[in-house]
Design an enzyme around this catalytic site. Structure first.
Site, PDB file in Angstrom:
ATOM      1  N   MET A  30       2.978  -6.551  -2.583  1.00 35.17           N
ATOM      2  CA  MET A  30       3.918  -6.623  -1.456  1.00 35.17           C
ATOM      3  C   MET A  30       3.453  -7.684  -0.457  1.00 35.17           C
ATOM      4  O   MET A  30       3.897  -7.704   0.698  1.00 35.17           O
ATOM      5  CB  MET A  30       4.041  -5.255  -0.773  1.00 35.17           C
ATOM      6  CG  MET A  30       4.621  -4.195  -1.711  1.00 35.17           C
ATOM      7  SD  MET A  30       5.417  -2.832  -0.864  1.00 35.17           S
ATOM      8  CE  MET A  30       4.069  -2.181   0.096  1.00 35.17           C
ATOM      9  N   GLY A  31       2.553  -8.567  -0.882  1.00 36.35           N
ATOM     10  CA  GLY A  31       2.139  -9.666  -0.026  1.00 36.35           C
ATOM     11  C   GLY A  31       1.101  -9.268   1.010  1.00 36.35           C
ATOM     12  O   GLY A  31       0.501  -8.202   0.933  1.00 36.35           O
ATOM     13  N   HIS A  34      -4.959  -9.769   0.289  1.00 35.71           N
ATOM     14  CA  HIS A  34      -6.362  -9.619   0.683  1.00 35.71           C
ATOM     15  C   HIS A  34      -7.210  -9.616  -0.593  1.00 35.71           C
ATOM     16  O   HIS A  34      -6.673  -9.785  -1.713  1.00 35.71           O
ATOM     17  CB  HIS A  34      -6.558  -8.355   1.514  1.00 35.71           C
ATOM     18  CG  HIS A  34      -6.033  -7.099   0.882  1.00 35.71           C
ATOM     19  ND1 HIS A  34      -6.507  -6.604  -0.319  1.00 35.71           N
ATOM     20  CD2 HIS A  34      -5.034  -6.245   1.256  1.00 35.71           C
ATOM     21  CE1 HIS A  34      -5.865  -5.500  -0.625  1.00 35.71           C
ATOM     22  NE2 HIS A  34      -4.952  -5.258   0.296  1.00 35.71           N
ATOM     23  N   GLY A  36      -8.447  -7.376  -2.336  1.00 36.41           N
ATOM     24  CA  GLY A  36      -8.032  -6.421  -3.375  1.00 36.41           C
ATOM     25  C   GLY A  36      -6.992  -7.059  -4.281  1.00 36.41           C
ATOM     26  O   GLY A  36      -7.109  -7.044  -5.519  1.00 36.41           O
ATOM     27  N   HIS A  37      -5.955  -7.638  -3.664  1.00 37.79           N
ATOM     28  CA  HIS A  37      -4.938  -8.343  -4.467  1.00 37.79           C
ATOM     29  C   HIS A  37      -5.586  -9.490  -5.257  1.00 37.79           C
ATOM     30  O   HIS A  37      -5.246  -9.738  -6.412  1.00 37.79           O
ATOM     31  CB  HIS A  37      -3.863  -8.956  -3.562  1.00 37.79           C
ATOM     32  CG  HIS A  37      -3.131  -7.973  -2.707  1.00 37.79           C
ATOM     33  ND1 HIS A  37      -3.217  -7.963  -1.331  1.00 37.79           N
ATOM     34  CD2 HIS A  37      -2.279  -6.970  -3.017  1.00 37.79           C
ATOM     35  CE1 HIS A  37      -2.447  -7.011  -0.848  1.00 37.79           C
ATOM     36  NE2 HIS A  37      -1.870  -6.381  -1.839  1.00 37.79           N
ATOM     37  N   LYS A 149      -7.128   1.885  -6.461  1.00 37.48           N
ATOM     38  CA  LYS A 149      -7.042   2.507  -5.138  1.00 37.48           C
ATOM     39  C   LYS A 149      -5.796   3.387  -5.049  1.00 37.48           C
ATOM     40  O   LYS A 149      -5.822   4.464  -4.469  1.00 37.48           O
ATOM     41  CB  LYS A 149      -6.975   1.439  -4.040  1.00 37.48           C
ATOM     42  CG  LYS A 149      -6.903   2.053  -2.661  1.00 37.48           C
ATOM     43  CD  LYS A 149      -6.930   0.999  -1.592  1.00 37.48           C
ATOM     44  CE  LYS A 149      -5.550   0.435  -1.346  1.00 37.48           C
ATOM     45  NZ  LYS A 149      -4.841   1.045  -0.228  1.00 37.48           N
ATOM     46  N   VAL A 176     -11.445  -2.678  -4.249  1.00 39.69           N
ATOM     47  CA  VAL A 176     -12.288  -3.622  -3.502  1.00 39.69           C
ATOM     48  C   VAL A 176     -12.446  -3.087  -2.088  1.00 39.69           C
ATOM     49  O   VAL A 176     -11.460  -2.660  -1.465  1.00 39.69           O
ATOM     50  CB  VAL A 176     -11.653  -5.035  -3.484  1.00 39.69           C
ATOM     51  CG1 VAL A 176     -12.476  -5.994  -2.645  1.00 39.69           C
ATOM     52  CG2 VAL A 176     -11.507  -5.555  -4.910  1.00 39.69           C
TER      53      VAL A 176
HETATM   54  P1  AMP Z   1       0.364  -3.576  -2.358  1.00 43.07           P
HETATM   55  O1  AMP Z   1       0.593  -4.989  -1.944  1.00 43.07           O
HETATM   56  O2  AMP Z   1      -0.299  -2.743  -1.318  1.00 43.07           O
HETATM   57  O3  AMP Z   1       1.572  -2.926  -2.983  1.00 43.07           O
HETATM   58  O4  AMP Z   1      -0.712  -3.646  -3.526  1.00 43.07           O
HETATM   59  C1  AMP Z   1      -0.461  -4.423  -4.684  1.00 43.07           C
HETATM   60  C2  AMP Z   1      -1.494  -4.078  -5.722  1.00 43.07           C
HETATM   61  O5  AMP Z   1      -2.799  -4.344  -5.222  1.00 43.07           O
HETATM   62  C3  AMP Z   1      -1.462  -2.594  -6.131  1.00 43.07           C
HETATM   63  O6  AMP Z   1      -1.644  -2.491  -7.537  1.00 43.07           O
HETATM   64  C4  AMP Z   1      -2.646  -2.034  -5.390  1.00 43.07           C
HETATM   65  O7  AMP Z   1      -3.224  -0.908  -6.033  1.00 43.07           O
HETATM   66  C5  AMP Z   1      -3.598  -3.214  -5.419  1.00 43.07           C
HETATM   67  N1  AMP Z   1      -4.595  -3.078  -4.339  1.00 43.07           N
HETATM   68  C6  AMP Z   1      -4.340  -2.865  -3.023  1.00 43.07           C
HETATM   69  N2  AMP Z   1      -5.492  -2.717  -2.334  1.00 43.07           N
HETATM   70  C7  AMP Z   1      -6.496  -2.833  -3.248  1.00 43.07           C
HETATM   71  C8  AMP Z   1      -7.927  -2.777  -3.167  1.00 43.07           C
HETATM   72  N3  AMP Z   1      -8.556  -2.570  -2.023  1.00 43.07           N
HETATM   73  N4  AMP Z   1      -8.638  -2.945  -4.308  1.00 43.07           N
HETATM   74  C9  AMP Z   1      -8.003  -3.158  -5.494  1.00 43.07           C
HETATM   75  N5  AMP Z   1      -6.663  -3.222  -5.640  1.00 43.07           N
HETATM   76  C10 AMP Z   1      -5.915  -3.064  -4.528  1.00 43.07           C
END
Ligand code: AMP
Length: 281
Positions: A30-31, A34, A36-37, A149, A176
């Site tokens: 979802m942009g 960071h 993690g992404h 996560k 992460v």
């Molecule tokens: P989001 O943008 O929050 O929808 O996250 C997109 C993807 O990144 C999802 O598969 C999340 O599980 C992954 N993600 C978000 N935060 C982390 C993190 N801290 N470590 C690893 N993957 C993450």
């Protein structure tokens, strides 16, 4: 890196790649990217011949009182990050190109979506499954990368792929964290300095449970009580939405940990709702 907003154009390009025998690797986000992404995109780069990053704040996974309008966005920065990590394509559709006004078809796994985050977010996983199924139809990825996560999300998506025979391999990526243990999240941007200072206690509590489990405690209620005591002392402004030990494969609550299990939580700190989990095995 190509940047494409039009779903049909992405479908033509990605299907051509796949039918030419290339391994395509999709990292849905979802942009507000960071580290993690970034770990997902790096893994995609390792495993795929073509890397697709999607950037879409999916309205259908937000409830009426959630933070859809306020969700943090920084398109320019996201473009720079995705390009620097070697993505071939950034897919950034507009909401109305993904959902027709009379959109009527949903993908859901209600049995897995009722507990944990689903209790307070009743439409969330229906929205996630539907948008991920749509992304899979558009991109036809060989591999798709998701973070551990979001443990309920990845479990549900693995089940969706199996149940609907989708020709995609889901790859889980470890959480992460900041140096102090806080799991990275776009929603950490909402934390005030005081909230940020106590936020690492969420994971410290989960680690305490893992230590007790490693020392032989398998009673779920005892493990949960120890974490709540830790949080009462160290996470004063936090409000626990849920703390639960569940079976890793079907997310059902466990009274005793005697197989693969995960302790999962959602904690509200000010305006942020932060989730985290730890595996017990
Ligand atoms: P989001 O943008 O929050 O929808 O996250 C997109 C993807 O990144 C999802 O598969 C999340 O599980 C992954 N993600 C978000 N935060 C982390 C993190 N801290 N470590 C690893 N993957 C993450």
């Amino acid at each position: 890196m190509q940047i494409i907003a039009d779903p049909q154009a992405v479908q033509s390009l990605c299907h051509a790649w796949r039918f030419a025998g290339q391994r395509t690797a999709l990292a849905p986000t979802m942009g507000y990217l960071h580290a993690g992404h970034e770990s997902l995109i790096r893994k995609a780069r390792e495993m795929g011949d073509r890397v697709i990053v999607s950037l879409f704040v999916n309205p259908s996974q937000f409830g009426p009182n959630e933070d859809l309008a306020a969700y943090p966005r920084d398109f320019k920065r996201d473009v720079t990050i995705a390009a620097s990590l070697g993505a071939d394509l950034l897919f950034a559709p507009a909401a109305d190109s993904m959902y027709a006004p009379d959109h009527a078809t949903w993908v859901e796994a209600p049995h897995l979506a009722q507990g944990l985050c689903g209790r307070d977010r009743p439409v969330h996983f229906r929205g996630v499954c539907t948008v991920v199924a749509k992304l899979f139809q558009l991109v036809l990825p060989t591999f798709a990368f998701f973070g551990e996560k979001d443990c309920q999300q990845i479990t549900i998506l693995r089940r969706m792929v199996r149940d609907l025979n989708m020709p995609v391999t889901i790859v889980g990526c470890p959480t992460v964290r900041e140096a102090d243990g806080l799991a990275l999240s776009s929603r950490n941007a909402y934390l005030t300095p005081a909230e940020r200072a106590v936020a690492p206690q969420i994971y410290a509590g989960l680690r305490l449970a893992k230590n007790l489990f490693d020392q032989g405690e398998t009673d779920a209620a005892a493990l949960e009580a120890a974490v709540r005591r830790h949080w009462e002392k160290n996470l004063a402004p936090g409000r626990v939405d849920y703390l639960s030990i569940v079976d890793k494969s079907d997310l059902q609550p466990l009274a005793r940990v005697d197989g693969p299990a995960v302790m999962a939580t959602a904690v509200r700190l000010g305006k942020s709702r932060l989730i985290d989990n730890i595996e017990l095995r």
